[in-house]
Design a protein around this motif. Sequence first.
Motif, short mmCIF file in Angstrom:
data_model
loop_
_atom_site.label_atom_id
_atom_site.label_comp_id
_atom_site.label_asym_id
_atom_site.label_seq_id
_atom_site.Cartn_x
_atom_site.Cartn_y
_atom_site.Cartn_z
N LYS A 73 -40.76 69.47 -23.77
CA LYS A 73 -40.65 68.11 -23.35
C LYS A 73 -40.18 67.12 -24.58
CE LYS A 73 -42.97 67.88 -18.95
NZ LYS A 73 -44.12 67.06 -18.28
N ASP A 74 -40.60 67.40 -25.82
CA ASP A 74 -40.65 66.62 -26.88
C ASP A 74 -39.91 67.03 -27.92
OD1 ASP A 74 -42.83 67.44 -28.20
OD2 ASP A 74 -43.44 65.40 -28.51
N ILE A 77 -36.92 65.55 -30.15
CA ILE A 77 -36.99 64.35 -31.13
C ILE A 77 -36.95 65.09 -32.72
CG2 ILE A 77 -38.49 62.50 -31.95
CD1 ILE A 77 -39.73 62.48 -29.16
N SER A 236 -41.05 59.04 -34.07
CA SER A 236 -42.08 59.19 -33.25
C SER A 236 -42.02 60.31 -32.27
CB SER A 236 -42.60 57.88 -32.16
OG SER A 236 -43.13 56.96 -33.01
N ILE A 237 -43.15 61.52 -32.59
CA ILE A 237 -43.10 62.72 -31.81
C ILE A 237 -44.38 62.71 -31.19
CG2 ILE A 237 -42.77 65.05 -32.09
CD1 ILE A 237 -41.45 64.67 -34.85
N PRO A 238 -44.52 62.45 -29.78
CA PRO A 238 -45.89 62.39 -28.99
C PRO A 238 -46.82 63.73 -29.25
CG PRO A 238 -44.10 61.53 -27.86
CD PRO A 238 -43.43 62.02 -28.93
N GLY A 243 -48.45 61.15 -33.94
CA GLY A 243 -47.18 60.41 -33.35
C GLY A 243 -46.19 60.39 -34.49
N ILE A 244 -46.61 59.45 -35.43
CA ILE A 244 -45.54 59.10 -36.52
C ILE A 244 -45.36 60.16 -37.38
CG2 ILE A 244 -47.34 57.95 -38.06
CD1 ILE A 244 -45.03 55.75 -38.24
N THR A 269 -27.04 62.91 -27.58
CA THR A 269 -28.43 62.95 -28.18
C THR A 269 -29.49 62.49 -26.99
OG1 THR A 269 -27.69 61.01 -29.29
CG2 THR A 269 -27.86 62.85 -30.65
N LYS A 270 -30.68 62.59 -27.22
CA LYS A 270 -31.56 62.20 -26.36
C LYS A 270 -32.80 61.18 -26.96
CE LYS A 270 -33.54 65.02 -23.47
NZ LYS A 270 -34.48 66.25 -23.49
N TYR A 271 -32.62 61.25 -28.46
CA TYR A 271 -33.39 60.26 -29.12
C TYR A 271 -32.50 59.50 -30.17
CZ TYR A 271 -37.28 58.72 -32.29
OH TYR A 271 -38.27 57.93 -32.91
N VAL A 272 -32.03 60.00 -31.01
CA VAL A 272 -31.15 59.39 -32.00
C VAL A 272 -29.95 58.71 -31.67
CG1 VAL A 272 -29.84 60.99 -33.06
CG2 VAL A 272 -30.64 59.25 -34.31
N ILE A 276 -31.10 53.64 -33.79
CA ILE A 276 -32.26 54.36 -34.31
C ILE A 276 -32.08 55.00 -35.75
CG2 ILE A 276 -33.43 56.73 -33.74
CD1 ILE A 276 -34.62 54.64 -32.11
N TYR B 210 -43.82 57.14 -23.40
CA TYR B 210 -43.51 58.51 -23.14
C TYR B 210 -44.41 59.01 -21.92
CZ TYR B 210 -43.52 63.54 -24.04
OH TYR B 210 -43.22 65.06 -23.92
N GLY B 242 -50.23 59.97 -28.02
CA GLY B 242 -48.76 60.31 -28.06
C GLY B 242 -48.05 59.41 -29.36
N GLY B 243 -48.91 58.37 -29.93
CA GLY B 243 -48.40 57.55 -30.92
C GLY B 243 -47.74 56.36 -30.41
N VAL B 282 -35.21 48.59 -31.16
CA VAL B 282 -34.22 49.65 -31.07
C VAL B 282 -35.01 50.60 -29.99
CG1 VAL B 282 -32.93 51.37 -32.27
CG2 VAL B 282 -33.34 48.98 -33.25
N PRO B 284 -35.33 54.59 -28.47
CA PRO B 284 -34.72 55.84 -28.51
C PRO B 284 -33.89 56.14 -27.23
CG PRO B 284 -36.69 56.24 -29.38
CD PRO B 284 -36.51 54.54 -28.64
N ASN B 285 -32.90 56.87 -26.99
CA ASN B 285 -32.01 57.24 -26.13
C ASN B 285 -32.88 57.48 -24.80
OD1 ASN B 285 -29.81 56.48 -27.42
ND2 ASN B 285 -28.96 58.53 -27.40
#
Lengths: 294, 294
Positions: A73-74, A77, A236-238, A243-244, A269-272, A276, B210, B242-243, B282, B284-285
């Motif tokens: 799911k994450d 990122i 940020s990665i849950p 996270g950070i 892309t799904k994050y960047v 970002i 999230y 999740g942060g 900003v 994330p996508n």
Amino acid sequence: MKDRRHSLTGYYKETNEDLWLWDDLPDLDMEVGYKVGALLHYEQSSFQEISIVETKGFGRMLVLDGTPQVTSKDGFIYNEMITHIAMATHPEPRKVAMIGGGDCGPARKALKYASVQQIDVVEIDPRVIEVCRLWMTKEADPARGELIRTVLKDGYKWIQEQKNKYDVLLVDRSDPYGPAVSLYKQQFYQYVYDSLTDEGIVVFQSGSPYYNSDILKKTISRLKKLFPIVRTYLCSIPSFPGGIWSFTVASKKWDPLEANLNGLPWEETKYVNPEIFRASFVLPNYIKNKLEEK
Amino acid sequence: MKDRRHSLTGYYKETNEDLWLWDDLPDLDMEVGYKVGALLHYEQSSFQEISIVETKGFGRMLVLDGTPQVTSKDGFIYNEMITHIAMATHPEPRKVAMIGGGDCGPARKALKYASVQQIDVVEIDPRVIEVCRLWMTKEADPARGELIRTVLKDGYKWIQEQKNKYDVLLVDRSDPYGPAVSLYKQQFYQYVYDSLTDEGIVVFQSGSPYYNSDILKKTISRLKKLFPIVRTYLCSIPSFPGGIWSFTVASKKWDPLEANLNGLPWEETKYVNPEIFRASFVLPNYIKNKLEEK
């Protein structure tokens, strides 16, 4: 709840037979538990215990020696953020390598850059690659997938043989304990420098800037002895503790803060995205202050 | 490890007598455990169980009904981010109010703006204020602390009596379960709108983007029915699940994206600075995409 230890590291059975995976963070006196919907796979490879579990919050999870590594799911990122910053900064990355990253997530992201001619994925444990292929990678084989070449070697040994070769190198190293410890030595950074072309760029996973700022500080100071441009960026990665998370890019010529981000594969892309990309280099004061402390 | 339940909600004793606090996240089938270095205080107030514990990773922690609320090590992030975005956006905030935030962290941040003449902190439980004063607030009483006035009322009732009064309102609400549920209703947002001056701005804690993007989506869509300017911003709070965390600002006139950030109290902040202010908007996508889903 942590009742009965399972035969597999990190797993425990409750009295009601529910299975839980426990990620211990002893430096913090903390534990994070995931109820396991299904234990899909486990094996002892020549290097480590590999397992794949299904969880509610993060979907499928690759677990090595009891520690969660990447989730369905994450995971995008981490994969996007370790790959796109360097790939987008270099105006024409042709030869790319990554140390670690046996799940091939980052390699698939790098393939989206049209200039790429070769991607070498250096992974010590062939079973990680095979298990991830079987359980983690839902996508079809990417176009130009034949450009990805797997090198089954220890990254620290492999890098010593590479000279003036790569435009972009991604160091997807685990925390500085056990086998990955050599990937944090000053000598390793010198080998990395030598493996890059005169315009080469490298990115390192550099740990939690909240929990482990010493690792980040040491990474930066060691890189600054070698590279003219060294910059830390965050995301940020849950599923990661706190996270950070930080990455540090070191570059011989191209500065990510001056990168031309037009015409790059942002639509996939799904994050960047370009905003970002730039925002990720902005550090909160408390992290700036930690990095400036003597 | 979770062995024997303690008399206090969320606490368990191990067989070796170590005390742990467990934060259950049932929607995710997850649990996060903190070993308690010392249980400094606990009581049952008229509204909730209040406790203060010492932890290794986060220092002192305020816990309400078993759920961690704010910690001495990373509480500044939440306090700064709920306060400074609106305060810096309004060119001359004079009357300020906050619903919740009995630890007075946000109120102290708001005091740093020279134009401020009055800060009303609306907190239902006087014991939260007193316990935080005793255990959480290390700083000396701030200059101009007499401008902070405590209103011991239910926020949902209090807001209905305020008309065209506040320049800045901060809604430090807990998750939409139990007592805070009314602070998520469409009617509440109408009362908030009515409580603000014609140039007023409000900020809401709007949950994890999230884990709980539905709460964030609903907050945005309800605010958009009332306010011409509605914007979501993010920050990373290591002690939150999740942060990554969201706040949503709604404004009648002033747009945070066009705020003049010069001459403001950035030299005293530990998280936010003008670059972080802008970067926090900003998205994330994957969060943009979730917010755009029908």
